[in-house]
Design a protein around this motif. Structure first.
Motif, mmCIF file in Angstrom:
data_model
loop_
_atom_site.group_PDB
_atom_site.id
_atom_site.type_symbol
_atom_site.label_atom_id
_atom_site.label_comp_id
_atom_site.label_asym_id
_atom_site.label_seq_id
_atom_site.Cartn_x
_atom_site.Cartn_y
_atom_site.Cartn_z
ATOM 1 N N VAL A 23 0.840 -1.183 0.000
ATOM 2 C CA VAL A 23 0.000 0.000 0.000
ATOM 3 C C VAL A 23 0.880 1.239 0.000
ATOM 4 N N GLY A 24 0.919 1.954 -1.135
ATOM 5 C CA GLY A 24 1.697 3.170 -1.242
ATOM 6 C C GLY A 24 3.190 2.958 -1.220
ATOM 7 N N LYS A 25 3.696 1.726 -1.435
ATOM 8 C CA LYS A 25 5.127 1.436 -1.389
ATOM 9 C C LYS A 25 5.620 1.003 -2.764
ATOM 10 N N ARG A 26 6.834 1.438 -3.106
ATOM 11 C CA ARG A 26 7.390 1.031 -4.393
ATOM 12 C C ARG A 26 8.904 1.204 -4.408
ATOM 13 N N PHE A 27 9.565 0.362 -5.192
ATOM 14 C CA PHE A 27 10.947 0.534 -5.580
ATOM 15 C C PHE A 27 10.952 0.955 -7.048
ATOM 16 N N GLU A 28 11.858 1.855 -7.433
ATOM 17 C CA GLU A 28 11.930 2.258 -8.835
ATOM 18 C C GLU A 28 13.312 2.804 -9.168
ATOM 19 N N SER A 29 13.619 2.812 -10.469
ATOM 20 C CA SER A 29 14.899 3.305 -10.961
ATOM 21 C C SER A 29 14.666 4.143 -12.203
ATOM 22 N N THR A 30 15.433 5.223 -12.333
ATOM 23 C CA THR A 30 15.271 6.164 -13.445
ATOM 24 C C THR A 30 16.638 6.514 -14.022
ATOM 25 N N ALA A 31 16.702 6.563 -15.345
ATOM 26 C CA ALA A 31 17.915 6.973 -16.050
ATOM 27 C C ALA A 31 17.690 8.346 -16.677
ATOM 28 N N ILE A 32 18.747 9.151 -16.698
ATOM 29 C CA ILE A 32 18.693 10.515 -17.235
ATOM 30 C C ILE A 32 19.794 10.675 -18.267
ATOM 31 N N VAL A 33 19.465 11.267 -19.406
ATOM 32 C CA VAL A 33 20.467 11.629 -20.394
ATOM 33 C C VAL A 33 20.125 13.008 -20.934
ATOM 34 N N GLY A 34 21.134 13.864 -21.084
ATOM 35 C CA GLY A 34 20.879 15.226 -21.528
ATOM 36 C C GLY A 34 22.033 15.787 -22.326
ATOM 37 N N VAL A 35 21.737 16.843 -23.079
ATOM 38 C CA VAL A 35 22.747 17.582 -23.833
ATOM 39 C C VAL A 35 22.566 19.056 -23.505
ATOM 40 N N SER A 36 23.672 19.804 -23.535
ATOM 41 C CA SER A 36 23.588 21.219 -23.189
ATOM 42 C C SER A 36 24.519 22.038 -24.057
ATOM 43 N N ALA A 37 24.167 23.324 -24.179
ATOM 44 C CA ALA A 37 24.977 24.295 -24.909
ATOM 45 C C ALA A 37 25.169 25.514 -24.018
ATOM 46 N N PRO A 38 26.378 26.052 -23.941
ATOM 47 C CA PRO A 38 26.623 27.201 -23.056
ATOM 48 C C PRO A 38 26.116 28.497 -23.665
ATOM 49 N N THR A 39 25.804 29.457 -22.801
ATOM 50 C CA THR A 39 25.465 30.805 -23.246
ATOM 51 C C THR A 39 26.644 31.755 -23.082
ATOM 52 N N ASP A 40 27.752 31.251 -22.548
ATOM 53 C CA ASP A 40 28.976 32.041 -22.425
ATOM 54 C C ASP A 40 30.090 31.367 -23.217
ATOM 55 N N ASN A 41 31.084 32.136 -23.613
ATOM 56 C CA ASN A 41 32.201 31.604 -24.384
ATOM 57 C C ASN A 41 33.336 31.105 -23.507
ATOM 58 N N VAL A 42 33.521 31.756 -22.355
ATOM 59 C CA VAL A 42 34.618 31.429 -21.458
ATOM 60 C C VAL A 42 34.058 31.250 -20.063
ATOM 61 N N ARG A 43 34.494 30.215 -19.373
ATOM 62 C CA ARG A 43 34.051 29.954 -18.007
ATOM 63 C C ARG A 43 35.289 29.625 -17.171
ATOM 64 N N GLY A 44 35.590 30.481 -16.198
ATOM 65 C CA GLY A 44 36.785 30.273 -15.398
ATOM 66 C C GLY A 44 38.048 30.333 -16.222
ATOM 67 N N GLN A 45 38.120 31.240 -17.200
ATOM 68 C CA GLN A 45 39.275 31.440 -18.072
ATOM 69 C C GLN A 45 39.537 30.251 -18.986
ATOM 70 N N VAL A 46 38.520 29.411 -19.193
ATOM 71 C CA VAL A 46 38.627 28.261 -20.093
ATOM 72 C C VAL A 46 37.489 28.336 -21.099
ATOM 73 N N ASN A 47 37.804 28.119 -22.386
ATOM 74 C CA ASN A 47 36.763 28.072 -23.406
ATOM 75 C C ASN A 47 35.786 26.953 -23.080
ATOM 76 N N VAL A 48 34.501 27.252 -23.130
ATOM 77 C CA VAL A 48 33.486 26.271 -22.756
ATOM 78 C C VAL A 48 32.718 25.829 -23.989
ATOM 79 N N GLY A 49 32.549 24.521 -24.131
ATOM 80 C CA GLY A 49 31.833 23.964 -25.269
ATOM 81 C C GLY A 49 30.544 23.284 -24.851
ATOM 82 N N ASN A 50 29.961 22.548 -25.797
ATOM 83 C CA ASN A 50 28.757 21.786 -25.503
ATOM 84 C C ASN A 50 29.080 20.649 -24.533
ATOM 85 N N ALA A 51 28.035 20.085 -23.931
ATOM 86 C CA ALA A 51 28.249 19.045 -22.926
ATOM 87 C C ALA A 51 27.183 17.982 -23.032
ATOM 88 N N ILE A 52 27.501 16.807 -22.495
ATOM 89 C CA ILE A 52 26.526 15.732 -22.341
ATOM 90 C C ILE A 52 26.490 15.352 -20.869
#
Length: 285
Positions: free
Chosen positions: A122-151
């Motif tokens: 009653v109201g109990k469950r075990f479950e597992s979830t997987a996450i996958v994502g892609v991202s693009a920066p809105t800045d060119n440099v982050r911490g004095q390092v060129n920043v690119g896309n990421a997964i």
């Protein structure tokens, strides 16, 4: 000094009735920082507006962030999050922020897939979830390092009932090279334990509160600069722990919490954190 303030207003078209127990369970609402497993119901919509602040000992950033989530099926959810940066940091700690929204200027799209779910009581469950994502920066440099896309990829598993909750998970963020430079990768892990006091087990119009103890460990790697790995043999290690609270009342919800570092074994030049604070306001359509 590090300070993160998340102001998060959620509009969620979701109320899942548990026919056996008669309770109402809000999918997608749980810990603030740790990985979790719930996904939206089929056709469920979750709109978020977040205000975020990140500070170091010498500077502070402010950002608005917007998140749209949609339940394709009850086990498959798509998310898109975009930022509006008001003031940036010159030196930004590398962190996810939380499982839904990065704590930086990235635009990110992700899929959540709950690949296992076992309701055994009653109201109990075990479950597992997987996450996958892609991202693009809105800045060119982050911490004095060129920043690119990421997964980004992560997996979490856990237990939920009317009274107790527990999730453990881990993830990995990888930035691609840009102009012969690359931000270091970010392996991380999280663990969350939650409790719902018996006094809040009643149905609406009684308020519903849940308490979480959250922990987060991050292990950012060295950057690649001018084609060479910087500090390639070492990694920073950061462990944060803190409480968070989730309150539900009718169509409204509020969650808030804070984390403080208990371990900070950082490589030279890394930004040291002091604490993280988050506040989330929610509304269900």
């Amino acid at each position: 000094m590090i300070c993160r303030i998340f102001l998060n207003i959620r509009y969620v078209k979701l109320i899942l009735l548990l026919a056996i127990s008669g309770s109402v369970m809000a999918q997608g609402h749980g810990p603030l920082y740790g990985l979790q497993t719930p996904t939206l119901a089929k056709g469920g919509v979750d709109l978020n507006v977040a205000g975020m602040s990140l500070g170091t000992e010498t500077e502070t950033s402010y950002m608005l962030r917007y998140l749209f989530s949609y339940g394709i099926t009850e086990d498959l959810q798509v998310n898109l999050t975009t930022p509006t940066l008001i003031e940036r940091l010159g030196e930004t700690p590398r962190t996810r922020g939380n499982s839904n929204m990065p704590a930086n200027g990235d635009i990110e799209a992700s899929l959540w897939y709950r690949f296992f779910s076992n309701a055994f009581g009653v109201g109990k469950r075990f479950e597992s979830t997987a996450i996958v994502g892609v991202s693009a920066p809105t800045d060119n440099v982050r911490g004095q390092v060129n920043v690119g896309n990421a997964i980004h990829a992560a997996i979490s598993t856990g237990y939920a009932s009317r009274t107790w909750y527990a999730w453990i998970g881990g993830g990995y963020q990888y930035y691609f090279e840009r102009d012969d430079e690359r931000l270091g990768d970010l392996p991380y892990a999280s663990a969350v334990v939650g409790y719902r006091p018996n006094i809040f087990l009643g149905d609406y119009p009684k308020p519903d509160w849940r308490i979480f103890i959250e922990s987060l460990a991050e292990f950012p790697g060295g950057n690649k600069i001018d084609g060479q790995l910087d500090l390639s043999d070492t990694r920073s290690t950061k462990v944060l722990v803190g409480p968070s609270f989730l309150g539900l009342y009718g169509a409204w919800g509020i969650s808030f919490g804070a984390m403080v570092p208990v371990v900070q074994d950082l490589t030279p030049g890394s930004v040291k954190e002091r604490y993280r604070i988050a506040v989330n306001l929610s509304y269900w359509l």
